[in-house]
Design an enzyme around this catalytic site. Structure first.
Site, PDB file in Angstrom:
ATOM      1  N   GLY A  59       0.907  -1.146   0.156  1.00  0.00           N
ATOM      2  CA  GLY A  59      -0.441   0.333  -0.093  1.00  0.00           C
ATOM      3  C   GLY A  59       0.741   1.172   0.253  1.00  0.00           C
ATOM      4  CB  SER A  81       0.710   4.524  -4.238  1.00  0.00           C
ATOM      5  OG  SER A  81      -0.378   3.461  -3.869  1.00  0.00           O
ATOM      6  N   GLY A  97      -7.001   3.202  42.992  1.00  0.00           N
ATOM      7  CA  GLY A  97      -7.651   4.995  44.453  1.00  0.00           C
ATOM      8  C   GLY A  97      -9.142   4.956  43.992  1.00  0.00           C
ATOM      9  CG  ASP A 115     -11.792   6.534  12.592  1.00  0.00           C
ATOM     10  OD1 ASP A 115     -10.865   5.192  11.802  1.00  0.00           O
ATOM     11  OD2 ASP A 115     -11.413   7.599  13.027  1.00  0.00           O
ATOM     12  CG  HIS A 141      -6.090   5.257  18.107  1.00  0.00           C
ATOM     13  ND1 HIS A 141      -5.363   4.114  17.543  1.00  0.00           N
ATOM     14  CD2 HIS A 141      -6.855   5.458  17.209  1.00  0.00           C
ATOM     15  CE1 HIS A 141      -5.058   4.417  16.295  1.00  0.00           C
ATOM     16  NE2 HIS A 141      -6.031   4.809  16.154  1.00  0.00           N
ATOM     17  CE  LYS A 147      -8.107  18.544  25.518  1.00  0.00           C
ATOM     18  NZ  LYS A 147      -8.122  19.151  27.117  1.00  0.00           N
ATOM     19  CG  ASP A 196       4.781  22.443  33.109  1.00  0.00           C
ATOM     20  OD1 ASP A 196       4.682  20.968  32.128  1.00  0.00           O
ATOM     21  OD2 ASP A 196       5.313  23.194  32.294  1.00  0.00           O
ATOM     22  CG  LEU A 197       8.043  16.346  32.888  1.00  0.00           C
ATOM     23  CD1 LEU A 197      10.154  17.214  32.664  1.00  0.00           C
ATOM     24  CD2 LEU A 197       7.984  14.524  33.268  1.00  0.00           C
ATOM     25  CD1 TRP A 225       0.071  23.028  31.721  1.00  0.00           C
ATOM     26  CD2 TRP A 225       0.047  22.641  29.977  1.00  0.00           C
ATOM     27  NE1 TRP A 225       1.397  22.731  31.560  1.00  0.00           N
ATOM     28  CE2 TRP A 225       1.377  22.761  30.340  1.00  0.00           C
ATOM     29  CE3 TRP A 225      -0.722  22.153  28.781  1.00  0.00           C
ATOM     30  CZ2 TRP A 225       2.032  22.330  29.803  1.00  0.00           C
ATOM     31  CZ3 TRP A 225       0.598  21.812  28.249  1.00  0.00           C
ATOM     32  CH2 TRP A 225       1.984  21.700  28.584  1.00  0.00           C
TER      33      TRP A 225
END
Length: 494
Positions: free
Chosen positions: A23, A25, A199, A229, A234, A338, A396-397, A483
């Site tokens: 596949g 193409s 928890g 889908d 996912h 997101k 924050d990381l 955030w």
């Protein structure tokens, strides 16, 4: 900046490697497969002893094919023109039918000659960047043309592995049929089912939002819908990783079995979803007319009731998670793009009394999958200054800000794991069967009764009924926080 491959995990490097992209193409191969292979090559994980053969039904010459994929190698990548040219020198393209053993045999007669030019073993990777309707025809052709043919050079052949893309069926029955057909051709340890999303005092929300519609591809989407889908594969994979018990080990001997065993245990503990714990939506046109409605896509039937949005609540019946709602939300044509996991903790006892008349937000742990991978904790702190007022801030990381390294696409990492022979980050057949058991009763109910989805505006957060459902099971949405990297909190939450 290139990366030196870890010798202990890259024992394939001295061998020749043939990658057969079925596949080639199509959009998936051009946008994901080839750019990921390019990433591996420019970082030393694929050597010049590699041959990448694209195979599809489209008629074109090598140079034309390379011209088609070259723009996708440059798009947002760190590679140089010289590295791109070196990679394209490894690529060839051959035309053939998926159900033709003779066509595949002809191509592999040529590829075997290339393999003979290298010393040592020759490993083979087959990548199925195709719809599941042709898994079995091309799988049968490859087996008869390559696996079942003996030759004097068989002792030179190393490992052979197959990558197959989702969707793996449309419900439990179709998955079982597809799995049985593929299982009759190849052993489970050869098959790598790729899914790039891998928890009690809390609720857990897993969100996938796209800010665009079907973009003319509604014909494909309309036969699946948002649950098949995105959610069943996912996002359920993400849930299983979040909710599973710690495996015995995640590296070394047996790791792939231990990790996937724990994921299956979680999935087998989830009750089938009911319509009462589900909200379905379908997007309308943007209020200003800038974007069309789903049914205004020329490839979508005017009377389609296929959902482009869904919120479902899952309940895990085991000692750790009993009573905790796992909320999965996914949709197209929403207000942002997101994907994240959000663990919301219950309100701190006594907080409303301590801060009379003020709203105290719940603490949250957020793992942002894209864009810009990050982990942050939302918590209440005293506002700067003389006033005794709580505000929401974060610990924050952000990966790109904290680490001066290239963050690779998920496909790049997963293809490397296949070449290394690690199956722990791929979907096993019993995982898929367990996941389809969760969603098949709901999907059959939606299809048979033609459940009408709730209309929502293009660019909105989705149907308001979704917030009502999540509030009913214990999740509190507050529109008083966002955030944003490098900015102060307190802005409107999206």
């Amino acid at each position: 900046m290139s990366i030196n491959p870890e010798p202990q995990y890259c024992d394939y490097l001295p061998d020749a490697l043939t990658i057969f992209v079925v596949g080639a193409s199509g959009d998936l191969a051009k946008k994901k497969t080839y750019p990921s292979l390019f990433d591996l090559h420019r970082n030393g994980f694929l050597t010049d002893r590699t041959t990448i053969c694209g195979y599809a039904r489209s008629k074109m010459e090598d140079d034309e094919f390379k011209d088609q994929i070259k723009p996708f190698l440059k798009d947002g990548k760190n590679g140089t023109d010289e590295q791109i040219d070196q990679f394209l020198n490894l690529c060839i393209y051959r035309r053939g039918n998926y159900d033709s053993t003779e066509d595949v045999l002809s191509v592999f007669d040529e590829l075997k000659e290339k393999e003979k030019s290298f010393d040592g073993k020759s490993n083979r990777l087959f990548y199925f960047a195709i719809p599941p309707t042709v898994f079995v025809p091309i799988g049968k052709s490859i087996k008869e043309a390559v696996f079942d043919r003996s030759s004097d050079d068989d002792d030179k052949v190393g490992w052979s592995r197959l990558i197959v893309e989702k969707p793996f069926g449309k419900d439990l029955e179709s998955f079982q049929e597809l799995n049985s057909d593929m299982g009759s051709l190849y052993a489970e340890d050869r098959i790598y089912r790729i899914d790039h999303y891998l928890g009690k005092e809390m609720s857990v929300t897993i969100t996938f939002k796209e800010d665009f519609g079907t973009k003319g591809r509604g014909g494909y989407f309309d036969s699946y819908g948002i649950i098949r889908d995105v959610i069943q594969n996912h996002l359920l994979q993400v849930l299983s990783l979040v909710a599973m018990e710690p495996p015995v080990r995640v590296t070394g001997d047996g790791a792939e079995k231990y990790v996937r065993d724990e994921k299956v245990k979680v999935l087998n503990s989830i009750e089938p979803v009911t319509l009462e714990d589900c909200v379905l939506g379908q997007y309308m046109a943007a209020p200003d007319g800038s974007e069309p409605a789903y049914t205004e896509d020329d490839t979508v039937p005017d009377d389609s009731v296929t959902p482009t949005f869904a919120t479902v609540v899952l309940w895990i019946k085991n000692p750790r998670w009993d009573g905790v709602p796992f909320i999965i939300k996914a949709g197209k044509a929403l207000n942002e793009r997101k994907a994240e996991v959000r663990v919301q903790f219950k309100s701190a006892p006594g907080a409303p009394g301590m801060f009379a008349g003020q709203t105290i937000s719940e603490n949250e742990l957020v793992m942002r999958l894209n864009p810009d991978e990050a982990v942050y904790v939302k918590t209440n702190v005293k506002s700067p200054g003389l006033a005794t007022k709580p505000i929401v801030s974060e610990l924050d990381l952000s990966y790109k800000e904290r680490y001066d390294v290239e963050i690779f696409d998920a496909y790049t990492r997963l293809i490397l794991e296949v070449i290394r022979g690690r199956q722990s980050t791929f979907v096993r057949d019993d995982e898929l069967e367990a996941s389809w058991k969760i969603f098949t009763p709901l999907l059959h109910k939606i299809d048979q009764d033609r459940i009408k989805p709730i209309a929502y505006e293009f660019g909105s957060r989705g149907p308001p009924e979704s917030d009502k459902l999540t509030e009913r099971v214990g999740f509190t949405y507050r529109g008083n926080y966002e955030w944003t990297k490098g900015q102060h909190p307190g802005e409107q939450e999206i």
